[in-house]
Design a protein around this motif. Structure first.
Motif, PDB file in Angstrom:
ATOM      1  N   VAL A  83      12.968  -6.156   1.637  1.00  0.00           N
ATOM      2  CA  VAL A  83      12.589  -7.048   0.535  1.00  0.00           C
ATOM      3  C   VAL A  83      11.500  -6.371  -0.288  1.00  0.00           C
ATOM      4  O   VAL A  83      10.468  -5.967   0.247  1.00  0.00           O
ATOM      5  N   GLY A  85       8.817  -6.655  -3.545  1.00  0.00           N
ATOM      6  CA  GLY A  85       8.144  -7.407  -4.603  1.00  0.00           C
ATOM      7  C   GLY A  85       7.778  -6.418  -5.702  1.00  0.00           C
ATOM      8  O   GLY A  85       8.609  -6.001  -6.498  1.00  0.00           O
ATOM      9  N   GLY A  87       6.690  -3.344  -4.981  1.00  0.00           N
ATOM     10  CA  GLY A  87       6.994  -1.992  -4.501  1.00  0.00           C
ATOM     11  C   GLY A  87       5.765  -1.121  -4.273  1.00  0.00           C
ATOM     12  O   GLY A  87       5.848   0.104  -4.284  1.00  0.00           O
ATOM     13  N   HIS A  88       4.610  -1.728  -4.029  1.00  0.00           N
ATOM     14  CA  HIS A  88       3.387  -0.942  -3.887  1.00  0.00           C
ATOM     15  C   HIS A  88       2.979  -0.667  -2.455  1.00  0.00           C
ATOM     16  O   HIS A  88       2.054   0.105  -2.220  1.00  0.00           O
ATOM     17  N   ASN A  89       3.598  -1.307  -1.497  1.00  0.00           N
ATOM     18  CA  ASN A  89       3.069  -1.174  -0.133  1.00  0.00           C
ATOM     19  C   ASN A  89       3.176   0.264   0.355  1.00  0.00           C
ATOM     20  O   ASN A  89       4.219   0.907   0.232  1.00  0.00           O
ATOM     21  N   ILE A  90       2.078   0.728   0.949  1.00  0.00           N
ATOM     22  CA  ILE A  90       1.977   2.123   1.396  1.00  0.00           C
ATOM     23  C   ILE A  90       3.030   2.454   2.455  1.00  0.00           C
ATOM     24  O   ILE A  90       3.550   3.564   2.526  1.00  0.00           O
ATOM     25  N   GLY A 144      -5.931  -8.016  -6.380  1.00  0.00           N
ATOM     26  CA  GLY A 144      -6.433  -6.667  -6.112  1.00  0.00           C
ATOM     27  C   GLY A 144      -6.941  -5.935  -7.340  1.00  0.00           C
ATOM     28  O   GLY A 144      -6.959  -6.485  -8.440  1.00  0.00           O
ATOM     29  N   LEU A 154       0.935  -8.556  -1.962  1.00  0.00           N
ATOM     30  CA  LEU A 154      -0.526  -8.687  -1.828  1.00  0.00           C
ATOM     31  C   LEU A 154      -0.885 -10.067  -1.295  1.00  0.00           C
ATOM     32  O   LEU A 154      -1.660 -10.204  -0.340  1.00  0.00           O
ATOM     33  N   GLY A 159      -4.933 -10.448   0.337  1.00  0.00           N
ATOM     34  CA  GLY A 159      -5.268 -10.255  -1.068  1.00  0.00           C
ATOM     35  C   GLY A 159      -6.752 -10.381  -1.364  1.00  0.00           C
ATOM     36  O   GLY A 159      -7.308 -11.473  -1.277  1.00  0.00           O
ATOM     37  N   GLY A 206       5.817 -10.495   5.087  1.00  0.00           N
ATOM     38  CA  GLY A 206       7.183 -10.928   4.800  1.00  0.00           C
ATOM     39  C   GLY A 206       7.961 -11.357   6.027  1.00  0.00           C
ATOM     40  O   GLY A 206       9.182 -11.444   5.995  1.00  0.00           O
ATOM     41  N   GLY A 209      10.120 -15.283   5.728  1.00  0.00           N
ATOM     42  CA  GLY A 209      11.095 -15.668   4.731  1.00  0.00           C
ATOM     43  C   GLY A 209      10.760 -14.990   3.416  1.00  0.00           C
ATOM     44  O   GLY A 209       9.788 -14.234   3.327  1.00  0.00           O
ATOM     45  N   VAL A 211       9.541 -15.439  -0.282  1.00  0.00           N
ATOM     46  CA  VAL A 211       8.863 -16.393  -1.171  1.00  0.00           C
ATOM     47  C   VAL A 211       9.409 -16.206  -2.585  1.00  0.00           C
ATOM     48  O   VAL A 211       9.399 -15.098  -3.128  1.00  0.00           O
ATOM     49  N   LEU A 327      -4.407   5.698  -9.924  1.00  0.00           N
ATOM     50  CA  LEU A 327      -3.512   5.134  -8.906  1.00  0.00           C
ATOM     51  C   LEU A 327      -2.088   5.008  -9.427  1.00  0.00           C
ATOM     52  O   LEU A 327      -1.355   4.094  -9.053  1.00  0.00           O
ATOM     53  N   TYR A 428      -6.652  -4.674   7.849  1.00  0.00           N
ATOM     54  CA  TYR A 428      -5.949  -5.458   6.820  1.00  0.00           C
ATOM     55  C   TYR A 428      -4.492  -5.010   6.802  1.00  0.00           C
ATOM     56  O   TYR A 428      -4.202  -3.827   6.600  1.00  0.00           O
ATOM     57  N   ASN A 430      -2.113  -5.126   4.817  1.00  0.00           N
ATOM     58  CA  ASN A 430      -1.584  -4.487   3.609  1.00  0.00           C
ATOM     59  C   ASN A 430      -2.070  -3.059   3.404  1.00  0.00           C
ATOM     60  O   ASN A 430      -1.628  -2.387   2.486  1.00  0.00           O
ATOM     61  N   ASN A 468       8.911  -4.797   7.833  1.00  0.00           N
ATOM     62  CA  ASN A 468       7.561  -5.223   7.428  1.00  0.00           C
ATOM     63  C   ASN A 468       6.664  -4.808   8.595  1.00  0.00           C
ATOM     64  O   ASN A 468       7.113  -4.155   9.522  1.00  0.00           O
TER      65      ASN A 468
HETATM   66  C1  FAD Z   1      -2.914   1.482  -5.587  1.00  0.00           C
HETATM   67  C2  FAD Z   1      -3.026   0.264  -4.713  1.00  0.00           C
HETATM   68  C3  FAD Z   1      -4.141  -0.527  -4.780  1.00  0.00           C
HETATM   69  C4  FAD Z   1      -4.269  -1.651  -3.952  1.00  0.00           C
HETATM   70  N1  FAD Z   1      -5.379  -2.431  -4.041  1.00  0.00           N
HETATM   71  C5  FAD Z   1      -5.455  -3.564  -3.308  1.00  0.00           C
HETATM   72  C6  FAD Z   1      -6.555  -4.444  -3.453  1.00  0.00           C
HETATM   73  O1  FAD Z   1      -7.459  -4.221  -4.234  1.00  0.00           O
HETATM   74  N2  FAD Z   1      -6.578  -5.564  -2.691  1.00  0.00           N
HETATM   75  C7  FAD Z   1      -5.576  -5.872  -1.825  1.00  0.00           C
HETATM   76  O2  FAD Z   1      -5.661  -6.923  -1.188  1.00  0.00           O
HETATM   77  N3  FAD Z   1      -4.535  -5.041  -1.658  1.00  0.00           N
HETATM   78  C8  FAD Z   1      -4.447  -3.910  -2.379  1.00  0.00           C
HETATM   79  N4  FAD Z   1      -3.382  -3.074  -2.217  1.00  0.00           N
HETATM   80  C9  FAD Z   1      -2.430  -3.324  -1.134  1.00  0.00           C
HETATM   81  C10 FAD Z   1      -1.370  -4.316  -1.565  1.00  0.00           C
HETATM   82  O3  FAD Z   1      -1.858  -5.607  -1.274  1.00  0.00           O
HETATM   83  C11 FAD Z   1      -0.080  -4.064  -0.767  1.00  0.00           C
HETATM   84  O4  FAD Z   1       0.378  -2.777  -1.080  1.00  0.00           O
HETATM   85  C12 FAD Z   1       0.982  -5.095  -1.059  1.00  0.00           C
HETATM   86  O5  FAD Z   1       1.924  -5.095  -0.026  1.00  0.00           O
HETATM   87  C13 FAD Z   1       1.662  -4.845  -2.384  1.00  0.00           C
HETATM   88  O6  FAD Z   1       2.603  -5.827  -2.663  1.00  0.00           O
HETATM   89  P1  FAD Z   1       3.935  -5.451  -3.436  1.00  0.00           P
HETATM   90  O7  FAD Z   1       4.691  -6.710  -3.699  1.00  0.00           O
HETATM   91  O8  FAD Z   1       3.638  -4.576  -4.588  1.00  0.00           O
HETATM   92  O9  FAD Z   1       4.625  -4.542  -2.346  1.00  0.00           O
HETATM   93  P2  FAD Z   1       6.097  -4.359  -1.770  1.00  0.00           P
HETATM   94  O10 FAD Z   1       6.110  -2.987  -1.227  1.00  0.00           O
HETATM   95  O11 FAD Z   1       7.138  -4.739  -2.756  1.00  0.00           O
HETATM   96  O12 FAD Z   1       6.147  -5.412  -0.622  1.00  0.00           O
HETATM   97  C14 FAD Z   1       5.463  -5.227   0.575  1.00  0.00           C
HETATM   98  C15 FAD Z   1       6.132  -6.017   1.657  1.00  0.00           C
HETATM   99  O13 FAD Z   1       5.876  -7.394   1.420  1.00  0.00           O
HETATM  100  C16 FAD Z   1       7.023  -8.154   1.714  1.00  0.00           C
HETATM  101  N5  FAD Z   1       7.370  -8.911   0.505  1.00  0.00           N
HETATM  102  C17 FAD Z   1       7.157  -8.569  -0.773  1.00  0.00           C
HETATM  103  N6  FAD Z   1       7.508  -9.588  -1.578  1.00  0.00           N
HETATM  104  C18 FAD Z   1       7.939 -10.581  -0.778  1.00  0.00           C
HETATM  105  C19 FAD Z   1       8.394 -11.905  -1.002  1.00  0.00           C
HETATM  106  N7  FAD Z   1       8.464 -12.434  -2.214  1.00  0.00           N
HETATM  107  N8  FAD Z   1       8.728 -12.648   0.056  1.00  0.00           N
HETATM  108  C20 FAD Z   1       8.636 -12.151   1.311  1.00  0.00           C
HETATM  109  N9  FAD Z   1       8.210 -10.919   1.593  1.00  0.00           N
HETATM  110  C21 FAD Z   1       7.856 -10.150   0.547  1.00  0.00           C
HETATM  111  C22 FAD Z   1       8.072  -7.205   2.212  1.00  0.00           C
HETATM  112  O14 FAD Z   1       8.008  -7.169   3.618  1.00  0.00           O
HETATM  113  C23 FAD Z   1       7.642  -5.872   1.683  1.00  0.00           C
HETATM  114  O15 FAD Z   1       7.999  -4.796   2.495  1.00  0.00           O
HETATM  115  C24 FAD Z   1      -3.227  -1.968  -3.048  1.00  0.00           C
HETATM  116  C25 FAD Z   1      -2.092  -1.170  -3.005  1.00  0.00           C
HETATM  117  C26 FAD Z   1      -1.992  -0.060  -3.819  1.00  0.00           C
HETATM  118  C27 FAD Z   1      -0.790   0.818  -3.708  1.00  0.00           C
END
Ligand code: FAD
Length: 475
Positions: A83, A85, A87-90, A144, A154, A159, A206, A209, A211, A327, A428, A430, A468
């Motif tokens: 799944v 969102g 696409g930022h998760n490391i 973030g 996030l 978050g 995630g 379910g 969201v 970033l 944390y 994330n 996840n």
């Molecule tokens: C450059 C950078 C800076 C950051 N700075 C911060 C910060 O300041 N504070 C902070 O708290 N975090 C920060 N983060 C971490 C960030 O919170 C996580 O990377 C977060 O997972 C990003 O969410 P995403 O939807 O972009 O990621 P995704 O990679 O799309 O999703 C991550 C995971 O979340 C789950 N997911 C996503 N969307 C859903 C949904 N709608 N329902 C169910 N599951 C879902 C999935 O399991 C997925 O693998 C940062 C990340 C980066 C890369």
């Protein structure tokens, strides 16, 4: 059209017949992308270029109905499901090799009710998009520090950012969420409806379910805030970090200050001679009255002999993008993170020595400043458990040449290992890379893990949502 082989959760592939593919395509409001089709590469490309995976099929969802279609298909055929969102998760779990990817990034609606100070947000929304919409009404909620991060991932992990000292975590401001659970049902979760699910998604990632809508409480912020950077030569790091430690311990809730250690980027306000040298940056934001902010930030700004001080009134939505240029997506990244209650002398010494062998110019160590409103929430109130933490360290290694993989990862692990004795043991969720599964139970969830594992068994007994930081179901 031919059969499509799709990886199952158990490993081997299953075959979807052309009729099944055509049927799915016709039922979607969004699009189904097979390899080579328009949208396929956009959807599978995520922030961390270390992750290069090719799903067998991608559902690019337009709404909750498409999410239900994808979840049902995955469950009925036992497909490996990722799944995405923002696409930022490391860790890169947003995309899988050979399975079904559910891409939520086309779901972009943000609806603000300025009177009620509430926003309804779809899961493809980035932090920058969310801030722009809310700041039109002078409103915001903690998210973030990088505007291209997805709000969904996030928010599901916790978050935090510039507003967290005053208003807590993103999850502390979540009022309700619409969730498609593993059985394909769309349910509302809040304090009254499915309160256990509502508890679990406030930090449980995630696992429970998909969201499809977040309802977030908002606060008056800006539109201008006191914010900016104070840049110090790294030779002054010992004194400045010790001063920083003392001053943030006394800081009002409104004032948040992060310490960033890295090589100086070619910022226009830095003299060219400083570019590429080691610096310590104090990045600060005051979420409140401008004049009170100036008074509150003054002691931090008076530390040391800064090379530059660009703290001043800035549009909040603009400040939220301040770190974006450092970033950008497309680089290789690896993170290691620890939580801290306090910054001990020995730990500060480790940070200084790690800067002596920074593996590439884009690597950085940052210390995020938490505490205050975040820590006034009881540990058991949300799945996110780290309510005693005042600082979060993220060792952010970043590079472009795959030949640097080993040296960058080794540098991050070394600092992580050496600083462990001074940390809480918590992390944390994330900030966890994909090779830290052993930290999920004790590190990410600690005292809340047992309850989460039981709720996982209730809401996702087959562990359909397993890509996840996974919580295995426990009956
Ligand atoms: C450059 C950078 C800076 C950051 N700075 C911060 C910060 O300041 N504070 C902070 O708290 N975090 C920060 N983060 C971490 C960030 O919170 C996580 O990377 C977060 O997972 C990003 O969410 P995403 O939807 O972009 O990621 P995704 O990679 O799309 O999703 C991550 C995971 O979340 C789950 N997911 C996503 N969307 C859903 C949904 N709608 N329902 C169910 N599951 C879902 C999935 O399991 C997925 O693998 C940062 C990340 C980066 C890369």
């Amino acid at each position: 059209m031919t059969n499509v082989a799709v990886k199952t959760q158990d490993g081997p592939s299953t075959t979807l017949a052309p009729e099944a593919i055509a049927g799915l395509r016709s039922r979607l409001r969004g699009t189904l992308c097979l390899p080579g089709e328009p949208g396929y590469d956009v959807a599978r490309t995520i922030w961390n270029a270390m992750i290069d995976r090719r799903p067998a099929l991608i559902v690019r969802a337009a709404g909750a109905a498409d999410v239900i279609q994808a979840v049902n298909l995955a469950r009925e055929h036992g497909l490996l499901l990722a799944v995405r969102g923002g696409g930022h998760n490391i860790a890169g779990n947003a995309v899988c090799d050979g399975g079904l990817m559910l891409d939520l990034s086309p779901m972009k609606s943000v609806r603000v009710d300025p009177g009620a100070r509430v926003a309804w947000v779809e899961p493809g929304v980035t932090l920058g998009e969310f801030d722009k919409e809310c700041q039109t009404f002078g409103l915001a909620t903690p998210v973030g520090i990088n505007s291209t991060t997805g709000l969904a991932g996030l928010a599901l992990g916790g978050g935090f950012g510039w507003l967290s000292g005053k208003y807590g975590l993103t999850v502390d401001n979540l009022k309700s969420a619409d969730v498609v659970t593993a059985n394909g049902q769309l349910v509302r979760s809040n304090a009254q409806s499915n309160p256990d699910l509502f508890w679990a998604i406030r930090g449980g990632g995630g696992n429970f379910g998909v969201v499809t809508s977040f309802e977030l409480g908002l606060h008056p912020v800006g539109p201008e805030v006191l914010a900016g950077l104070v840049v110090h030569p790294f030779t002054d790091a010992k004194a400045v970090l010790e001063g920083y430690r003392q001053l943030v311990a006394e800081a009002p809730d409104e004032l948040t200050c992060w310490a960033v250690m890295r090589k100086a980027p070619p910022l226009p306000f830095l003299p060219p001679a400083v570019h590429g040298t080691d610096i310590l940056v104090l990045a600060m934001c005051y979420a409140g009255d401008m004049e009170q902010g100036k008074k509150a930030a003054a002691p931090l700004r008076a530390l040391g002999r800064p090379i530059a001080d660009v703290v001043g009134p800035h549009p909040f939505a603009g400040w939220q993008t301040a770190f974006d240029p450092l970033l950008t997506p497309g680089a290789r990244n690896y993170w290691k993170s620890h939580d801290f209650v306090e910054l001990k002398d020995e730990f500060l010494a480790l940070l200084r020595s790690a800067m002596q062998d920074l593996p590439t110019p884009d690597c950085e160590i940052f210390i995020g400043h938490l505490g205050r409103a975040v820590n006034r929430v009881p540990v058991e109130a949300t799945a996110y458990p780290h309510r005693d933490v005042n600082f979060v360290m993220n060792v952010h290694t970043r590079w472009t040449d795959p030949q640097d993989d080993q040296k960058c990862i080794a540098w991050a692990r070394k600092l992580f290992d050496r600083s462990a004795p001074y940390a809480t043991g918590g992390v944390y969720v994330n900030f966890m890379p994909e090779d830290e599964t052993q930290r999920v139970q004790g590190g990410a969830y600690g005292p809340n893990f047992a309850r989460l594992a039981k709720l996982k068994a209730k809401y996702d007994p087959q562990n359909l949502f397993r890509l996840n930081q996974n919580i295995a179901p426990q009956r």
